[in-house]
Design a protein around this motif. Structure first.
Motif, PDB file in Angstrom:
ATOM      1  N   ASP A   1      -4.730  -4.386   2.485  1.00 30.83           N
ATOM      2  CA  ASP A   1      -3.683  -4.616   3.002  1.00 30.83           C
ATOM      3  C   ASP A   1      -4.157  -6.585   3.644  1.00 30.83           C
ATOM      4  O   ASP A   1      -5.031  -6.949   4.009  1.00 30.83           O
ATOM      5  CB  ASP A   1      -3.556  -4.294   4.434  1.00 30.83           C
ATOM      6  CG  ASP A   1      -2.455  -4.545   5.817  1.00 30.83           C
ATOM      7  OD1 ASP A   1      -2.438  -5.611   5.743  1.00 30.83           O
ATOM      8  OD2 ASP A   1      -3.619  -4.040   7.278  1.00 30.83           O
TER       9      ASP A   1
ATOM     10  N   ASP B 116       2.635  -5.570   8.011  1.00 27.77           N
ATOM     11  CA  ASP B 116       2.926  -4.294   7.855  1.00 27.77           C
ATOM     12  C   ASP B 116       3.426  -3.353   6.756  1.00 27.77           C
ATOM     13  O   ASP B 116       3.694  -2.182   6.333  1.00 27.77           O
ATOM     14  CB  ASP B 116       4.248  -3.913   9.030  1.00 27.77           C
ATOM     15  CG  ASP B 116       4.098  -3.950  10.440  1.00 27.77           C
ATOM     16  OD1 ASP B 116       2.781  -4.131  10.489  1.00 27.77           O
ATOM     17  OD2 ASP B 116       4.845  -4.243  10.754  1.00 27.77           O
ATOM     18  N   GLU B 117       2.819  -3.870   5.021  1.00 29.25           N
ATOM     19  CA  GLU B 117       2.437  -3.923   4.516  1.00 29.25           C
ATOM     20  C   GLU B 117       1.606  -3.936   3.766  1.00 29.25           C
ATOM     21  O   GLU B 117       0.098  -4.580   4.092  1.00 29.25           O
ATOM     22  CB  GLU B 117       3.686  -4.245   2.977  1.00 29.25           C
ATOM     23  CG  GLU B 117       5.490  -4.834   4.138  1.00 29.25           C
ATOM     24  CD  GLU B 117       6.356  -5.038   2.757  1.00 29.25           C
ATOM     25  OE1 GLU B 117       6.993  -4.850   3.081  1.00 29.25           O
ATOM     26  OE2 GLU B 117       4.657  -6.060   2.241  1.00 29.25           O
ATOM     27  N   GLU B 118       0.605  -2.602   2.460  1.00 27.12           N
ATOM     28  CA  GLU B 118       0.045  -3.388   2.019  1.00 27.12           C
ATOM     29  C   GLU B 118       0.613  -3.550  -0.067  1.00 27.12           C
ATOM     30  O   GLU B 118       1.376  -3.065   0.077  1.00 27.12           O
ATOM     31  CB  GLU B 118      -1.200  -1.951   2.214  1.00 27.12           C
ATOM     32  CG  GLU B 118      -0.509  -0.584   1.680  1.00 27.12           C
ATOM     33  CD  GLU B 118      -1.283   0.080   2.075  1.00 27.12           C
ATOM     34  OE1 GLU B 118      -2.329   0.646   2.620  1.00 27.12           O
ATOM     35  OE2 GLU B 118      -0.565   1.478   2.492  1.00 27.12           O
TER      36      GLU B 118
ATOM     37  N   ASN C 237       3.928  -2.470  -3.762  1.00 26.47           N
ATOM     38  CA  ASN C 237       4.136  -2.298  -2.342  1.00 26.47           C
ATOM     39  C   ASN C 237       4.539  -1.014  -1.582  1.00 26.47           C
ATOM     40  O   ASN C 237       5.531  -0.948  -1.978  1.00 26.47           O
ATOM     41  CB  ASN C 237       4.207  -4.103  -1.849  1.00 26.47           C
ATOM     42  CG  ASN C 237       5.454  -4.334  -1.868  1.00 26.47           C
ATOM     43  OD1 ASN C 237       6.414  -3.748  -2.272  1.00 26.47           O
ATOM     44  ND2 ASN C 237       5.809  -4.734  -0.190  1.00 26.47           N
TER      45      ASN C 237
ATOM     46  N   LEU D 205       2.779  -0.112   5.405  1.00 24.29           N
ATOM     47  CA  LEU D 205       1.243   0.435   6.151  1.00 24.29           C
ATOM     48  C   LEU D 205       1.902   1.855   6.371  1.00 24.29           C
ATOM     49  O   LEU D 205       2.524   2.590   7.279  1.00 24.29           O
ATOM     50  CB  LEU D 205       1.138   0.100   7.226  1.00 24.29           C
ATOM     51  CG  LEU D 205      -0.063  -1.011   6.551  1.00 24.29           C
ATOM     52  CD1 LEU D 205       0.432  -2.128   7.654  1.00 24.29           C
ATOM     53  CD2 LEU D 205      -0.688  -1.053   6.412  1.00 24.29           C
TER      54      LEU D 205
END
Length: 384
Positions: A144, A169-171, A195, A198
């Protein structure tokens, strides 16, 4: 009959050559070896302002003076052309592109590249989920970026995120694979980015990178790091790009009165440090071209203005149409030029146009003040 015609043809040619009709200075088959001396040097083409280009030197320049030794009793002797400089092609690692595919070409076998890649992840403190030498590939853990904004790799790939694309809100994760090269003794480094939201459990690698800019940014960072590692090995040094000492810098003026930032280091390290300084100075980098040594920056906006409150929230974007409309059609160029044993950093408004002197001086002063003074990147702490 044929011998008679052949003899007749030779006789006609011999008679014509005597008067210079075919072979003399004005003949059809005259010696054209010295024609280039009459060539005119035309002014360089002017590239329209809405297009970008990088300078290309004269590949076979016409000599300005001819030494006396080149003229003999028999006339002028055409000099042999000087060999082309091939320094750009002799780098151990170089970026290659074919359509949408990009990779790093290594002028060494995969067995020699593998330990350098392993040290890259260690120096940049990126946790690995896979390090399989049999498969010749590395895979990072899910990261993250919002939780590790100070990590050097995160800082250097974030400016490559395309405008209007957010990663809140992404990893993210990367896969780096080593493959045999086309030529004997060479290898290729391929990067794949993925990607996910989360909390998602998607673990299937895509066919192509989800964010092409992140792929391109990691390849550029690998090229810089690996070339620097080879240079350090050849020079007997043990330092790395991520942990090297400060670079000596001075602000000077050229003959036209334009401000120049002089850095006492090589191009690879200067490229990384200037990119970091721009990031720490809150300067918005809209694009870059490492081969040309240019960062394109937008001075009408800052990086923080592109973010919503919070770590890396709403990068480059959101839904504000006014920000898209304010994009600078001719961004300012921060140009790095290797000169002898140093690198000169200048600010240009175009390929052959210097920027406003006050703007250039202020930006170079900001870069200098932010060189080697940012927070050190810490280890990536992944949530349990």
């Amino acid at each position: 009959m044929k011998p008679v015609l052949s003899a007749l043809t030779l006789g006609v040619l011999a008679s014509l050559s005597g008067c210079g009709y075919l072979i003399g200075d004005e003949g059809y088959f005259r010696d054209r070896g010295s024609d280039y001396q009459d060539a005119r040097i035309e002014p360089r083409m002017t590239v329209p302002e809405d297009l970008r280009s990088k300078p290309i030197g004269d590949l076979l320049p016409v000599p300005g003076q001819v030494s006396a030794g080149s003229v003999s009793e028999d006339g002028f002797e055409t000099p042999r052309p000087q060999p082309l400089l091939a320094s750009a092609d002799t780098a151990a690692f170089s970026l290659q592109q074919d359509g949408k595919q990009r990779w790093l070409l290594a002028q060494m076998p995969a067995s020699d590249v593998w330990p350098l890649l392993a040290r890259f992840w260690s120096d940049y403190q990126i946790p690995l989920a896979q390090s399989d030498r049999a498969l010749s590939q590395f895979a990072t853990e899910w990261i993250d970026f919002a939780k590790v904004p100070g990590n050097p790799l995160v800082r250097r790939v974030m400016p490559t995120l395309e405008e209007g694309r957010g990663i809140d809100d992404e990893e993210q994760r990367f896969r780096v694979r080593l493959e045999p090269g086309v030529n004997t003794g060479s290898s290729e480094v391929r990067v794949l980015h993925q990607n996910r939201d989360l909390g998602d459990d998607d673990s299937e690698w895509p066919a192509s990178s989800d964010i092409a800019g992140f792929e391109r940014g990691l390849l550029a960072e690998l090229e810089t790091y690996l070339n620097q590692s080879i240079a350090n090995q050849n020079g007997g040094q043990g330092s790395s790009l991520a942990n090297s000492g400060p670079t000596q810098t001075t602000l000077e003026q050229d003959g036209a009165g334009n401000t120049v930032l002089s850095m006492s280091t090589d191009f690879n390290r200067a490229w990384v440090e200037v990119g970091d300084a721009l990031s720490r100075g809150d300067v918005l980098v809209t694009d870059f071209n490492r081969s040309a040594g240019v960062y394109y920056v937008d001075l009408d906006q800052t990086r923080s203005e592109k973010e919503e409150p919070g770590f890396f929230s709403g990068w480059f974007g959101g839904d504000d149409e006014e920000e898209e409309a304010s994009a600078d059609e001719s961004p300012i160029q921060v140009r790095l030029t290797p000169v002898s044993n140093r690198v000169e950093v200048t600010v240009d408004a175009g390929i052959e146009t210097a920027a406003d002197r006050t703007v250039a001086h202020d930006l170079l002063q900001k870069i200098q003040s932010n060189l080697n003074e940012g927070p050190e990147g810490g280890a990536l702490l992944l949530p349990r």
